[in-house]
Design a protein around this motif. Structure first.
Motif, PDB file in Angstrom:
ATOM      1  N   GLN A 205       1.068  -1.284  -0.091  1.00 15.45           N
ATOM      2  CA  GLN A 205      -0.106   0.091   0.049  1.00 15.45           C
ATOM      3  C   GLN A 205       0.934   1.210  -0.029  1.00 15.45           C
ATOM      4  N   ILE A 206       1.824   1.134   0.949  1.00 13.57           N
ATOM      5  CA  ILE A 206       2.855   2.325   0.678  1.00 13.57           C
ATOM      6  C   ILE A 206       3.557   2.642  -0.698  1.00 13.57           C
ATOM      7  N   ALA A 207       3.746   1.362  -1.188  1.00 16.07           N
ATOM      8  CA  ALA A 207       4.399   1.730  -2.724  1.00 16.07           C
ATOM      9  C   ALA A 207       3.367   2.366  -3.611  1.00 16.07           C
ATOM     10  N   TYR A 208       2.045   1.764  -3.403  1.00 23.38           N
ATOM     11  CA  TYR A 208       1.142   2.340  -4.219  1.00 23.38           C
ATOM     12  C   TYR A 208       0.915   3.809  -3.883  1.00 23.38           C
ATOM     13  N   ASN A 209       1.028   4.080  -2.824  1.00 19.02           N
ATOM     14  CA  ASN A 209       0.561   5.605  -2.270  1.00 19.02           C
ATOM     15  C   ASN A 209       1.776   6.484  -2.776  1.00 19.02           C
ATOM     16  N   VAL A 210       2.771   6.140  -3.090  1.00 19.14           N
ATOM     17  CA  VAL A 210       4.009   6.864  -3.608  1.00 19.14           C
ATOM     18  C   VAL A 210       4.333   6.697  -4.907  1.00 19.14           C
ATOM     19  N   GLY A 211       3.146   6.324  -5.682  1.00 22.54           N
ATOM     20  CA  GLY A 211       3.201   6.075  -7.127  1.00 22.54           C
ATOM     21  C   GLY A 211       3.835   4.932  -7.935  1.00 22.54           C
ATOM     22  N   PHE A 212       4.130   3.737  -7.225  1.00 21.00           N
ATOM     23  CA  PHE A 212       4.728   2.582  -7.893  1.00 21.00           C
ATOM     24  C   PHE A 212       3.801   1.790  -8.208  1.00 21.00           C
ATOM     25  N   ASN A 213       3.471   1.410  -9.444  1.00 17.99           N
ATOM     26  CA  ASN A 213       2.178   0.411  -9.865  1.00 17.99           C
ATOM     27  C   ASN A 213       2.856  -1.089  -9.802  1.00 17.99           C
ATOM     28  N   ASP A 214       4.066  -1.116  -9.821  1.00 21.76           N
ATOM     29  CA  ASP A 214       4.765  -2.294  -9.747  1.00 21.76           C
ATOM     30  C   ASP A 214       5.547  -2.758  -8.374  1.00 21.76           C
ATOM     31  N   LEU A 215       5.050  -3.696  -7.428  1.00 21.70           N
ATOM     32  CA  LEU A 215       5.675  -4.034  -6.440  1.00 21.70           C
ATOM     33  C   LEU A 215       7.034  -4.688  -6.594  1.00 21.70           C
ATOM     34  N   SER A 216       7.112  -5.373  -7.254  1.00 23.10           N
ATOM     35  CA  SER A 216       8.622  -5.911  -7.586  1.00 23.10           C
ATOM     36  C   SER A 216       9.647  -4.846  -7.958  1.00 23.10           C
ATOM     37  N   TYR A 217       9.365  -3.975  -8.826  1.00 19.81           N
ATOM     38  CA  TYR A 217      10.169  -2.707  -9.522  1.00 19.81           C
ATOM     39  C   TYR A 217      10.290  -1.822  -7.864  1.00 19.81           C
ATOM     40  N   PHE A 218       9.316  -1.697  -7.172  1.00 18.32           N
ATOM     41  CA  PHE A 218       9.626  -0.877  -5.940  1.00 18.32           C
ATOM     42  C   PHE A 218      10.557  -1.555  -5.016  1.00 18.32           C
ATOM     43  N   ASN A 219      10.523  -2.900  -4.761  1.00 20.92           N
ATOM     44  CA  ASN A 219      11.438  -3.567  -4.059  1.00 20.92           C
ATOM     45  C   ASN A 219      12.766  -3.693  -4.493  1.00 20.92           C
ATOM     46  N   ARG A 220      12.763  -3.669  -5.720  1.00 18.46           N
ATOM     47  CA  ARG A 220      14.082  -3.728  -6.352  1.00 18.46           C
ATOM     48  C   ARG A 220      14.890  -2.137  -6.354  1.00 18.46           C
ATOM     49  N   THR A 221      14.140  -1.467  -6.699  1.00 16.91           N
ATOM     50  CA  THR A 221      14.934  -0.148  -6.685  1.00 16.91           C
ATOM     51  C   THR A 221      15.078   0.365  -5.254  1.00 16.91           C
ATOM     52  N   PHE A 222      14.256   0.210  -4.490  1.00 16.84           N
ATOM     53  CA  PHE A 222      14.359   0.456  -2.949  1.00 16.84           C
ATOM     54  C   PHE A 222      15.569  -0.116  -2.371  1.00 16.84           C
ATOM     55  N   ARG A 223      15.807  -1.333  -2.657  1.00 19.25           N
ATOM     56  CA  ARG A 223      16.846  -2.063  -2.270  1.00 19.25           C
ATOM     57  C   ARG A 223      18.191  -1.658  -2.968  1.00 19.25           C
ATOM     58  N   SER A 224      18.163  -1.253  -4.070  1.00 22.02           N
ATOM     59  CA  SER A 224      19.389  -0.623  -4.811  1.00 22.02           C
ATOM     60  C   SER A 224      19.529   0.658  -4.076  1.00 22.02           C
ATOM     61  N   ARG A 225      18.613   1.491  -3.678  1.00 24.02           N
ATOM     62  CA  ARG A 225      19.105   2.729  -3.229  1.00 24.02           C
ATOM     63  C   ARG A 225      19.563   2.824  -1.740  1.00 24.02           C
ATOM     64  N   TYR A 226      18.847   1.923  -0.967  1.00 19.75           N
ATOM     65  CA  TYR A 226      19.054   1.979   0.597  1.00 19.75           C
ATOM     66  C   TYR A 226      19.734   0.584   1.062  1.00 19.75           C
ATOM     67  N   GLY A 227      20.156  -0.334   0.245  1.00 22.60           N
ATOM     68  CA  GLY A 227      20.868  -1.334   0.656  1.00 22.60           C
ATOM     69  C   GLY A 227      20.064  -2.457   1.414  1.00 22.60           C
ATOM     70  N   VAL A 228      18.721  -2.419   1.558  1.00 22.31           N
ATOM     71  CA  VAL A 228      17.912  -3.295   2.318  1.00 22.31           C
ATOM     72  C   VAL A 228      16.343  -3.132   1.692  1.00 22.31           C
ATOM     73  N   ARG A 229      15.760  -4.400   1.881  1.00 18.27           N
ATOM     74  CA  ARG A 229      14.438  -4.445   1.329  1.00 18.27           C
ATOM     75  C   ARG A 229      13.406  -3.742   2.291  1.00 18.27           C
ATOM     76  N   PRO A 230      12.360  -3.093   1.736  1.00 12.50           N
ATOM     77  CA  PRO A 230      11.508  -2.617   2.581  1.00 12.50           C
ATOM     78  C   PRO A 230      10.928  -3.210   3.877  1.00 12.50           C
TER      79      PRO A 230
END
Length: 240
Positions: A205-230
């Motif tokens: 829901q947080i991913a959707y609330n900030v404009g991500f329509n693809d949860l896998s893409y959100f998890n991947r880019t989040f981990r790439s940016r912060y070094g940890v999964r959401p």
């Protein structure tokens, strides 16, 4: 405070009446007022209750003082999106259990970056006056549309009446691109929400609330940016 900074007041439970020098201002519940801190002010709560108060020191506002003039000494409605972001960041900083030096520094930086955006939104400052104000206008539109997964540079170009290429030039001067900036803001906001909301809102829901329509893409880019999964960040925050 006796300096040339700014005091922010928010009426929490009832209306708020402020007398500063010879000016009287009234604010409804939840409204916010910016006023100079270089002179004393009389603050009245006619119906009782409480108010929140924050002081922004003069040194932190050196490059933004002129941009804040449109919002000084006037009630700002709680529904204003840039204002909501400011108060959310301030609330996060007060939640000690979720705070680290890195997170606090990030939120403080975002807080001050949003001040000219708020001023432009409220004061209707022309974005064509300077490149700085134009960029503030573009960033304001980004903040207002973070939850819109289909929001694009074309939407901004049409609203600003300039070309997408011109927008890319603005971001190029800051060492980034429009798409990287939007992605960074969405990830930053998602991280803040994960830390602040605990288990109250699901990761999806947080991913959707900030404009991500693809949860896998959100998890991947989040981990790439912060070094940890959401989900791991939430677990670590809860443990801390």
């Amino acid at each position: 405070m006796g300096d040339s900074g700014v005091v922010i007041l928010r009426a929490m439970d009832s209306p708020l009446v402020i007398r500063h020098r010879r000016i009287k201002v009234e604010a409804a519940r939840a409204d916010v007022i910016f006023l100079p801190s270089d002179a004393s002010s009389e603050i009245t709560l006619p119906e009782g209750g409480r108010f929140d108060c924050a002081h922004l020191p003069a040194y932190a506002l050196a490059s933004k003082r002129d941009l804040l003039k449109p919002i000084m000494m006037q009630p700002l409605a709680a529904e204003c999106l840039p204002l909501q972001l400011l108060t959310n960041y301030a609330g996060y900083l007060l939640r000690q259990e979720y705070q680290s030096e890195e997170h606090a520094g990030m939120m403080v930086a975002h807080f001050y970056d949003l001040l000219p955006v708020l001023a432009q939104d409220i004061g209707n400052v022309s974005p064509r006056e300077t490149p700085h104000n134009r960029m503030a206008s573009i960033k304001m539109r980004v903040e207002q549309n973070l939850a819109n997964g289909s929001f694009s540079i074309t939407d901004v170009a049409e609203a600003e009446r300039i070309t997408p290429r011109a927008i890319q030039k603005f971001f190029s001067r800051e060492g980034t691109t429009f798409s990287r900036y939007v992605l960074g803001r969405r990830l930053s906001l998602a991280k803040s929400l994960i830390l602040a909301e605990g288990e109250a809102t699901s990761i999806s829901q947080i991913a959707y609330n900030v404009g991500f329509n693809d949860l896998s893409y959100f998890n991947r880019t989040f981990r790439s940016r912060y070094g940890v999964r959401p989900s791991d960040l939430r677990r670590l925050a809860a443990a801390a």
